[in-house]
Motif scaffolding. Structure first.
Motif, mmCIF file in Angstrom:
data_model
loop_
_atom_site.group_PDB
_atom_site.id
_atom_site.type_symbol
_atom_site.label_atom_id
_atom_site.label_comp_id
_atom_site.label_asym_id
_atom_site.label_seq_id
_atom_site.Cartn_x
_atom_site.Cartn_y
_atom_site.Cartn_z
ATOM 1 N N PHE A 1 0.813 -1.196 -0.102
ATOM 2 C CA PHE A 1 0.044 0.017 0.047
ATOM 3 C C PHE A 1 0.707 1.138 -0.107
ATOM 4 C CE2 PHE A 1 -3.013 2.684 2.124
ATOM 5 C CZ PHE A 1 -3.785 2.990 1.219
ATOM 6 N N TYR B 1 -6.668 -5.399 -1.466
ATOM 7 C CA TYR B 1 -7.374 -6.303 -0.663
ATOM 8 C C TYR B 1 -7.113 -7.857 -0.784
ATOM 9 C CZ TYR B 1 -11.729 -7.025 1.926
ATOM 10 O OH TYR B 1 -12.503 -7.294 3.040
ATOM 11 N N PHE C 1 -10.382 -6.734 -4.675
ATOM 12 C CA PHE C 1 -11.769 -7.182 -3.913
ATOM 13 C C PHE C 1 -12.381 -8.611 -4.906
ATOM 14 C CE2 PHE C 1 -15.188 -7.786 -1.472
ATOM 15 C CZ PHE C 1 -14.972 -7.117 -0.336
ATOM 16 N N PHE D 1 -11.547 -2.658 16.229
ATOM 17 C CA PHE D 1 -11.997 -1.749 15.424
ATOM 18 C C PHE D 1 -12.352 -0.440 16.426
ATOM 19 C CE2 PHE D 1 -11.830 -5.249 12.797
ATOM 20 C CZ PHE D 1 -11.141 -4.657 11.860
ATOM 21 N N LEU D 2 -12.757 -0.583 17.523
ATOM 22 C CA LEU D 2 -12.824 0.750 18.462
ATOM 23 C C LEU D 2 -11.718 1.310 18.563
ATOM 24 C CD1 LEU D 2 -15.332 -0.659 21.207
ATOM 25 C CD2 LEU D 2 -15.907 0.932 19.182
ATOM 26 N N LEU E 1 -8.538 -6.809 7.407
ATOM 27 C CA LEU E 1 -8.960 -5.979 8.240
ATOM 28 C C LEU E 1 -7.923 -5.603 9.163
ATOM 29 C CD1 LEU E 1 -12.498 -7.524 9.007
ATOM 30 C CD2 LEU E 1 -11.947 -5.546 7.539
ATOM 31 N N LEU F 1 -5.270 -3.752 7.563
ATOM 32 C CA LEU F 1 -5.568 -2.386 7.481
ATOM 33 C C LEU F 1 -5.564 -1.427 8.546
ATOM 34 C CD1 LEU F 1 -6.482 -0.139 5.206
ATOM 35 C CD2 LEU F 1 -8.632 -1.103 5.736
ATOM 36 N N ILE G 1 -3.254 1.853 9.392
ATOM 37 C CA ILE G 1 -3.810 3.142 9.760
ATOM 38 C C ILE G 1 -3.285 3.628 11.090
ATOM 39 C CG2 ILE G 1 -5.871 4.446 10.266
ATOM 40 C CD1 ILE G 1 -6.988 3.123 7.483
ATOM 41 N N PHE H 1 -4.593 -0.539 -2.980
ATOM 42 C CA PHE H 1 -5.177 -1.119 -2.183
ATOM 43 C C PHE H 1 -5.511 -2.652 -2.071
ATOM 44 C CE2 PHE H 1 -8.244 -1.594 1.419
ATOM 45 C CZ PHE H 1 -8.247 -0.466 1.749
ATOM 46 N N ALA I 1 -14.320 -6.261 17.771
ATOM 47 C CA ALA I 1 -15.028 -5.067 18.068
ATOM 48 C C ALA I 1 -13.791 -4.084 18.618
ATOM 49 C CB ALA I 1 -16.258 -5.211 18.789
ATOM 50 N N LEU J 1 -9.301 1.283 16.123
ATOM 51 C CA LEU J 1 -9.137 1.775 14.646
ATOM 52 C C LEU J 1 -9.919 3.358 14.758
ATOM 53 C CD1 LEU J 1 -8.082 1.921 11.827
ATOM 54 C CD2 LEU J 1 -10.203 0.482 11.131
ATOM 55 N N LEU J 2 -11.088 3.178 15.229
ATOM 56 C CA LEU J 2 -11.897 4.283 15.045
ATOM 57 C C LEU J 2 -11.636 5.501 15.787
ATOM 58 C CD1 LEU J 2 -15.582 2.814 14.606
ATOM 59 C CD2 LEU J 2 -14.247 3.699 13.107
ATOM 60 N N PHE K 1 -9.086 -1.086 -6.264
ATOM 61 C CA PHE K 1 -9.542 -1.855 -5.062
ATOM 62 C C PHE K 1 -10.718 -3.000 -5.453
ATOM 63 C CE2 PHE K 1 -12.908 -1.366 -1.751
ATOM 64 C CZ PHE K 1 -12.263 -2.274 -0.830
ATOM 65 N N HIS L 1 -10.784 -12.059 5.124
ATOM 66 C CA HIS L 1 -11.263 -10.683 5.447
ATOM 67 C C HIS L 1 -10.565 -10.446 6.671
ATOM 68 C CE1 HIS L 1 -14.040 -10.766 2.064
ATOM 69 N NE2 HIS L 1 -14.765 -11.722 2.509
#
Lengths: 291, 289
Positions: free
Chosen positions: B28, B36, B101, B268-269, B223, B226, B230, B34, B265, B271-272, B97, B219
Motif C-alpha cells: 500500500f 485487498y 476485492f 476496530f474501536l 481488516l 489495514l 492506519i 489497495f 470489536a 481503529l475508529l 480496489f 477478510h
C-alpha cells in the motif's frame, strides 16, 4: 406458484433498494462504504423491535428506521470523512465488524445468534399485508420511491456538489464547498434509504438474525452496483436483478447444492475483476474512451 | 498471573499481526495499490501449507517452502494479470480496489469448494503449551516471537542499505521521479507485491497450526492489516509493525474483562479512535484534517 413469484420479486426489490442506495455513495459521491449490510441490519432490527413491542405499521417503522440509520451513519462519517478516502473504507469496514458483534452479542435486545423470531405481519395504514402479493406491491412502490428520491436528489444543487466532489475534491473545496459536510450528508441519506430495505426484509422473512448482515452481504451489494454500473440510475437496478437471478439460473447446473453458493460468488468475483480490466464503468456505464 | 499470560499471548499474536500488516503496508505504501487480496495471499499460503503436510504428507520445512513459493507466485500473478492491466490507463484507487476485492472473493470461494468451509488445522507437537514459571508458552510461540524481530531487522537493512530497497522508497515518495532516473516502475511494483506477499507466510503457517484456517479468514487478515497500517500511520512500515503488535496485545487483553465475541470489536474501536483523534497514526506523516 404466485406466492413464489411474489416473494422472488420482493427479495429482488429489496436488493435493488440496497444497490440504489449504495450507488449514491459509490457512483455519485465517490465514497466507498463497506458498511452497507450494517445499516441494512440496523434498519431490520429497528423494524423488528418496533413490530414485536409496539406496532407493525410501516408508516411508522420506515421513518423510524431511516432516522436511526442516518444518525448512526453520522457517528462514523463525521470523523472518517475529514481525511482521505482510504480512511473511510477502513472505518466502514470497522463499523461493519462492530455492528455484527453488537447484533450477535447484545442478547437482551437482538436475541443474539438466534435472533428475533415471530415478527408480526406488516400493516400499511392499518391494513394487514399478509398476502405476498400485497407485500410485493408495497416493495415495488418503495423501490420506485427510493429510485425517484435519488434521481430528484441528483438534480438539486446538492447532487451537483456531490458529483463535483467525486470528480475533483480539491477543486470543489476551492470553490467554497464544505466537502466533509456534503459527504456526511450523502452517507446519511444513503444509510436512511438502505434502512428501507432493512424494514422490508424484516417483515418479509418475519425473522432477523446477525447472519443476514455480514460483510459478505456488503460485498454482494457492492458487486451489484459495480457490475451494473456505478454512477448510473439503471446500473444498480440491473445489477441487483442479475445477481438475484444468478442462483436460480445456476441451480439448473448438475452441481452439488453446497457448491452453487461458492460458484455464484466465484462468478461475481470474476465479473468484478474482468469488468475493472475491460469496462470499469460497468455494464450500464459508458465504455472507456479510447486513447 | 492471568493478565501476564494474556499479555504473553497478545505479544505472540501481535508479532504475527505485525508481519502481515507490514506486508500490506509495503504494497500500500510503495505502490498505492489497495491490496485487498492480501487476505487471499494468506489463505493460499495457509491452505498450501495444510495441503502439503496433511494431504501429501510432506515434512514441515518443505511445506513452509511450498507456502513461500505459492504466496510469492500469487502476489506476482495478481500484479501481472490484474493490477497491471487495470492500471494501464491510470486506473483509479477505486478500480484497483474493486479488482483486488474480486480476486479475494474468487480465491476464498475456490478454496471453500476444494477444502470445505469448516476449520482445518495441522497438529504439531510444537504448538503444545509448556508451563514455564506458571505461564503457558508453546515452542511455536517462542519461534514466532523470535523470528519476527529478525525479519524486521532484515527488512530494515533491505530498505536502508540496498539499492532496490531505496528505489522502492523512492517509488513511495515520487513514482515519476523514479522512472526519470531510469528505474522500471513496473518491476518495482512486482517486487513490492512479492515482498508484501511473502510476509503473510509466517502468519498463515502459525495460524494454521494454532487456531486453524477457514476460507473466510482472509477478510479478517485484511481488516487487521489495514487497521494496523492506519494505526501506525499510512506510509510508515515501522508504524504498521507497531500497530500490529498493539492490536494483538489489545485483542488478547480484551479477554480479561470482555466475553470472547467482543475481541474484533475492540480492534476496530481502537481503529475508529485513531481515525477520530489521530488520523496520522503513531508514526505517519501529518494528514490533512
Amino acid at each position: 406458484m404466485v406466492n413464489y413469484f411474489a416473494n422472488l420479486v420482493t427479495v429482488t426489490g429489496i436488493s435493488m433498494i440496497l444497490a440504489i442506495s449504495l450507488n449514491l455513495l459509490i457512483g455519485y459521491a465517490g465514497i466507498f462504504s463497506m458498511a452497507h449490510a450494517a445499516f441494512y441490519g440496523v434498519g431490520a432490527y429497528v423494524a423488528a423491535l418496533l413490530a414485536l413491542h409496539y406496532t407493525a405499521e410501516l408508516t411508522l417503522a420506515v421513518p423510524l428506521a431511516m432516522v436511526t440509520c442516518a444518525a448512526a451513519s453520522l457517528l462514523i462519517s463525521l470523523p472518517a470523512l475529514r481525511v482521505r478516502g482510504e480512511y473511510f473504507v477502513a472505518a466502514s469496514l470497522g463499523l461493519q465488524v462492530i455492528a455484527f458483534t453488537v447484533f450477535e452479542q447484545w442478547h437482551s435486545v437482538t436475541g443474539g445468534l438466534s435472533g428475533l423470531i415471530g415478527i408480526p405481519v406488516a400493516e400499511l395504514f392499518g391494513y394487514s399485508l399478509a398476502s405476498p402479493l400485497a407485500f410485493m406491491g408495497v416493495t415495488i412502490a418503495l423501490v420506485a420511491l427510493v429510485a425517484l428520491a435519488v434521481i430528484c436528489l441528483l438534480r438539486t444543487a446538492f447532487g451537483r456538489d456531490l458529483r463535483a466532489i467525486r470528480d475533483d475534491e480539491t477543486a470543489a473545496a476551492a470553490a467554497g464547498k464544505n466537502v466533509a459536510v456534503i459527504k456526511s450528508i450523502a452517507v446519511a441519506i444513503s444509510s436512511a434509504l438502505c434502512a428501507v430495505a432493512g424494514v422490508l426484509y424484516a417483515f418479509n422473512i418475519a425473522f432477523v438474525n446477525p447472519e443476514s448482515f455480514t460483510l459478505n452481504l456488503s460485498v454482494l451489494v457492492m458487486a451489484m452496483v459495480i457490475i451494473g454500473g456505478a454512477g448510473t440510475i439503471t446500473g444498480p437496478i440491473i445489477g441487483a436483478a442479475l445477481i438475484q437471478c444468478l442462483p436460480a439460473a445456476l441451480s439448473w447446473l448438475p452441481l452439488p447444492p453446497q457448491n452453487i453458493g461458492y460458484l455464484q460468488q466465484i462468478l461475481y468475483g470474476l465479473a468484478m475483476v474482468l469488468l475493472m480490466i475491460y469496462r470499469p464503468a460497468g455494464l450500464m456505464g459508458k465504455a472507456r474512451s479510447k486513447g | 498471573m492471568l493478565l501476564l499470560q494474556l499479555l504473553l499471548d497478545g505479544i505472540q499474536s501481535g508479532a504475527v499481526y505485525a508481519l502481515m500488516a507490514v506486508g500490506f503496508a509495503i504494497v500500500f505504501g510503495m505502490t498505492r495499490i489497495f491490496h485487498y487480496s492480501h487476505g487471499a495471499t494468506y489463505l493460499i499460503a495457509g491452505y498450501g501449507f495444510y495441503a502439503c503436510t496433511s494431504v501429501f504428507g510432506l515434512p514441515w520445512y518443505l511445506s513452509v517452502l511450498a507456502a513461500i513459493v505459492l504466496s510469492a507466485g500469487f502476489g506476482a500473478l495478481v500484479q501481472l494479470l490484474v493490477y497491471r492491466p487495470v492500471q494501464r490507463d491510470a486506473g483509479s484507487f477505486f478500480t484497483v480496489f474493486v479488482a483486488s476485492f474480486g480476486v479475494g472473493v474468487v480465491v476464498e470461494n475456490l478454496l471453500a469448494m476444494m477444502f470445505g468451509s469448516g476449520f482445518l488445522s495441522v497438529t504439531s507437537p510444537l504448538s503444545r503449551a509448556q508451563p514455564i514459571m506458571g505461564l503457558y508458552i508453546s515452542q511455536l510461540g517462542m519461534i514466532i516471537v523470535g523470528t519476527a524481530p529478525l525479519i524486521f531487522l532484515a527488512l530494515n537493512y533491505f530498505f536502508d542499505r540496498t539499492s532496490v530497497g531505496l528505489a522502492l522508497r523512492g517509488l513511495a515518495d515520487n513514482p515519476d521521479l523514479v522512472t526519470v532516473y531510469g528505474l522500471s516502475a513496473k518491476s518495482l511494483f512486482l517486487i513490492a507485491l512479492v515482498l508484501g506477499s511473502l510476509l503473510v507466510v509466517p502468519a498463515a503457517v502459525f495460524q494454521t497450526i494454532t487456531a486453524g484456517l477457514t476460507p473466510s479468514a482472509g477478510h479478517r487478515v485484511m481488516l487487521i492489516s489495514l487497521a494496523a497500517t492506519i494505526i501506525g500511520g499510512i506510509g510508515s512500515l515501522r508504524g504498521a509493525g507497531l500497530g500490529g503488535l498493539l492490536l494483538g496485545v489489545a485483542e488478547s487483553l480484551s479477554f480479561w474483562r470482555l466475553p470472547a465475541g467482543w475481541s474484533d470489536a475492540v480492534t476496530f474501536l481502537i481503529l475508529l479512535a485513531f481515525i477520530l483523534l489521530r488520523p496520522s497514526g503513531l508514526l505517519g506523516q501529518k494528514v490533512r484534517v
